[in-house]
Structure formats: C-alpha cells, structure tokens
Scaffold this active site. Structure first.
Site, PDB file in Angstrom:
ATOM      1  N   SER A 203      -3.848   2.468  21.783  1.00 45.35           N
ATOM      2  CA  SER A 203      -3.657   2.530  20.170  1.00 45.35           C
ATOM      3  C   SER A 203      -4.604   3.473  19.769  1.00 45.35           C
ATOM      4  O   SER A 203      -5.108   4.463  20.315  1.00 45.35           O
ATOM      5  CB  SER A 203      -3.729   1.063  19.487  1.00 45.35           C
ATOM      6  OG  SER A 203      -3.185   1.119  18.249  1.00 45.35           O
ATOM      7  N   ASN A 204      -4.610   3.654  18.345  1.00 42.83           N
ATOM      8  CA  ASN A 204      -5.732   4.519  17.546  1.00 42.83           C
ATOM      9  C   ASN A 204      -6.414   3.416  16.487  1.00 42.83           C
ATOM     10  O   ASN A 204      -5.829   2.601  15.993  1.00 42.83           O
ATOM     11  CB  ASN A 204      -5.173   5.560  17.394  1.00 42.83           C
ATOM     12  CG  ASN A 204      -3.848   5.228  16.211  1.00 42.83           C
ATOM     13  OD1 ASN A 204      -4.237   5.095  15.203  1.00 42.83           O
ATOM     14  ND2 ASN A 204      -2.723   5.551  16.474  1.00 42.83           N
ATOM     15  N   PRO A 205      -7.532   3.990  15.808  1.00 43.41           N
ATOM     16  CA  PRO A 205      -8.172   3.359  14.900  1.00 43.41           C
ATOM     17  C   PRO A 205      -7.635   3.295  13.376  1.00 43.41           C
ATOM     18  O   PRO A 205      -8.340   3.108  12.537  1.00 43.41           O
ATOM     19  CB  PRO A 205      -9.736   3.769  14.942  1.00 43.41           C
ATOM     20  CG  PRO A 205      -9.422   5.001  15.586  1.00 43.41           C
ATOM     21  CD  PRO A 205      -8.220   5.284  16.096  1.00 43.41           C
TER      22      PRO A 205
END
Ligand code: CTP
Length: 388
Positions: A203-205
């Site tokens: 995923s990513n932030p």
C-alpha cells in the site's frame, strides 16, 4: 443569516466578522449567549448589523418582537463564532438553555457553520473532539480553528478562531451560488491495499484527505457526490454517497458501477500500480534466505476512462518526488485528461498542500493552502471547462 456568539475571548473577532458579512451583502441577526455578553456588548452587534440582537430567551419583549423560533425559520445559515467548548457540548446534547442554543437547535445542523475557538489544550481534549465529530456527522460544517498564539500569549497551538476573512469566505461558499447544483460527480480517495495473504498487503501512506476535501467542496457547491474510498481513518462526509473499497480492482469495479450519468470524475485515490500475482489463501510462513515476490499490473482506471470514446470530464492527480510538472504533463497527455493536479508526494497526510494544476488547454495554476481551499480551486477550474 444568524450569527450566534459564544462566550470566549475570541468574541471580539465576531464583531469584525459581522462587519465583513454585512459589507458582503448578508442580512445578519446576532444571538449572544449570556457568557458572550460578558465579553462583547449586544449594542455592538446591533450597531454593526442594524438588526435586533437576541440576548434573552425569557424576555417577553424579545420573544414578542422576533421569537427565537421565528429567527430559526428565517435563517438560511447559522454561523457560530466563537463556537466554545461549552456551546459545542450543549449543541451535541440538545441543551437549549439560552437563546443562541435554543435558536440553533431549531435549525438543521447542515445549516450550521461552526467556528471553534478555545485554548489549545481544551481543543485537544477527547470531549471536544468527540462532540465536534458527532456534530459533523449530523451535517454541521466547520471552519478553523487556526493555529497560532492564544490569548494567554504563552500558549501556541490550534484553537484560535479562524480569521474573520476566512470565516466570511466560508460563509460565501455556503450561501453563494451553487454552481454544481444537481451535477453528478465522482471522486475517489485514499490508498488501495493489494493483499499478499490474509494479513499482509502492499500500500502507500495516502490519508484520503484530499479526496474527502474534494467531495466536501463539491457537496457544498450543490453537486451530487459519490465518494469511492480506499481504507482511511477519516470520518464520513455527510450528504455524500460513500462507497468503501480495498484493492485497485475493487476500486475499478466500483468506479464502473457508479459512472452512470456522472459528468466529472476526479481520481484523487493513490491507486497501487501493481499487486502481488498470487494471493495466498492462508498466512504465508517465513522461509530461510531471500524471497522474490512477483507483481502484476493493476488496471489503470483513469487511462481506461480516458480511452473511452465518450467520457466524463477527467481530473487526475500526480504525486511526484521529482520533475513534478514534466511528469504531470506527460500523464495529462497519456491518460487523455482534462486537468491534472500535481503535488509533492511528501505532502501525503498533511492538512496543507502545494499543487500545480495543469489543463490540456495549456492552463497552469500554482496554488498552496488547506486541502479544502485547493479542492475549491480544482472545482473552479472544472466548472470553467464543464459544457453547459
Ligand atoms: N490511477 C488510476 N489507476 C491506476 C493508477 C493510477 O486511475 N492503476 C490514477 C490516479 O488516481 C491518479 C493518476 O492516475 O489520478 C496518476 O497516478 P500515478 O500513480 O501518479 O501515475 P502513474 O500513471 O501510475 O505513473 P507512475 O506511477 O509511473 O508515476
């Protein structure tokens, strides 16, 4: 509009706010809590607004002249400035023990604009945060608080009343022309998660803040908003149809299912470009030494929309760590977009942001500010390009 003034030192700024609103053409009637009257005088508001000021729920004279229910029926918008911790608590509970709270309670929360102001420690308290969250969920809008020096001078933090100009601008948006009245728009937000197994993902932030701000701004301008979001911790946006997804494939499917009649698609979601080729049905056990994971491409949702012979107006986002404009311009062309909002990938999760908006027609705007202010700037550019 109704201006409810709570009892805090920031009440003096409500005077200037009233002056600005009257100057901008609003008809303003003020209601002061008993505590507010210890900081500012009803006479000040009467002089600034040229209207009667409500100060006493139990005054036979005031109730006869303009009862508090008549006042609530009349108001198109109710600004609460300063919205003190006490006033927020009473509004949450429905405690109508003075003329300001009683009048507000007879107005739908979606017509409330709350401008909180209090000491930064009070602001951070669980009670205040929960009260505000619930009032938001009921439909109330919130402006501020600003960050800065408190009245005590020794304290700095969030809790200052938003500046009168900022409050007046928020009022103008809520009372101003609804330039997207009835226009169906679709906004995507947040990250996607691509599972390796039932407990691990890629995923990513992304926090989802920009997409949620875009949905909120569109709603305030009258649009019929569908917000499709990956996993976020943000509270739902009231008055918006919200759909939750997890993976890029789910997002692609949800976009497809909600596209009917949509005139504008804004893809603010940080979609993962790859997913693990295989998703293990059970938790993968560790092995000795190096491991290699095979990734495959996810569908490019935006490029897919841009390739359709007939498609809505398309707005993309480009989060970059280098060559911001160059990369964004390339995506604009490659994905056949109308507009692209380029930002620094480092701004993920922050309240403030700096962006460059590029149009396929050569337009270029460099902006910075809160995500809500930027969201309005994006919709301004969309409106100019939306066929009537
Ligand atoms: N996007 C999309 N579907 C994907 C990936 C991205 O619709 N599978 C959208 C994003 O929501 C965003 C825009 O495309 O609006 C740009 O996404 P970004 O990931 O920055 O660009 P990419 O084209 O994937 O290029 P790169 O990762 O190489 O920078």
């Amino acid at each position: 509009m109704l201006l409810c003034v709570g009892g805090g030192i920031a009440a003096y700024k409500a005077c200037e706010t009233a002056r600005l609103l009257v100057k901008a053409g609003a008809q303003v009637r003020a209601a002061l809590t008993p505590a507010a009257q210890k900081f500012v005088s009803p006479l000040t508001f009467q002089a600034l607004t040229g209207e009667h000021v409500a100060t006493d729920l139990f005054s036979a004279e005031q109730e006869l002249a303009a009862g508090h229910i008549a006042l609530s029926d009349w108001a198109e918008l109710a600004l609460v400035a300063p919205a003190t911790a006490n006033l927020l608590a009473r509004l949450r509970l429905g405690q109508a023990d003075d003329v300001a709270a009683a009048t507000l309670l007879a107005i739908e929360p979606r017509k409330w604009l709350l401008a909180p102001a209090m000491n930064e420690k009070m602001w951070a308290s669980a009670a205040v945060q929960e009260n505000l969250r619930i009032l938001r969920e009921r439909g109330a809008r919130v402006v501020g608080p600003a960050v800065g020096e408190m009245a005590e001078r020794t304290h700095v933090g969030p809790g200052r009343l938003a500046e009168p100009e900022v409050i007046a601008a928020a009022v103008e948006v809520l009372l101003g022309p609804h330039d997207f009245e009835g226009v169906p728009v679709l906004v995507t937000a947040g990250p996607t998660r691509e599972a390796f197994d039932p407990v691990r993902f890629l995923s990513n932030p992304s926090s989802g803040r920009m997409g949620f701000a875009l949905a909120e701004a569109a709603r305030d301008r009258g649009a019929q908003v569908t917000l499709i979001s990956g996993p976020t911790e943000l509270p739902p946006v009231s008055g918006v149809k919200q759909v939750g997804v997890v993976s890029a494939e789910e997002l692609a499917k949800a976009v497809d299912e909600h596209l009917d009649g949509v005139r504008v698609v804004v893809m603010a979601a940080a979609v993962a470009d790859q997913r693990p080729a295989d998703r293990a049905p059970q938790k993968i056990k560790k092995k000795e030494g190096e491991e290699v994971v095979r990734l495959v491409r996810t569908p490019d949702i935006l490029a897919g929309l841009g390739a359709r012979p007939q498609h809505p107006l398309l707005v993309g986002f480009a989060a970059e760590t280098e060559n911001l404009e160059e990369n964004a311009r390339e995506k604009l062309a490659k994905k056949n977009l109308d507009l692209i909002v380029a930002n620094d990938a480092g701004a993920f999760g922050q309240e403030q942001s700096r962006v460059v908006i590029l149009g396929k027609d050569g337009a270029r705007a460099e902006l910075s500010g809160s995500k809500l202010a930027l969201a309005h700037a994006v919709w301004n550019m969309v409106r100019e390009r939306l066929p009537r």
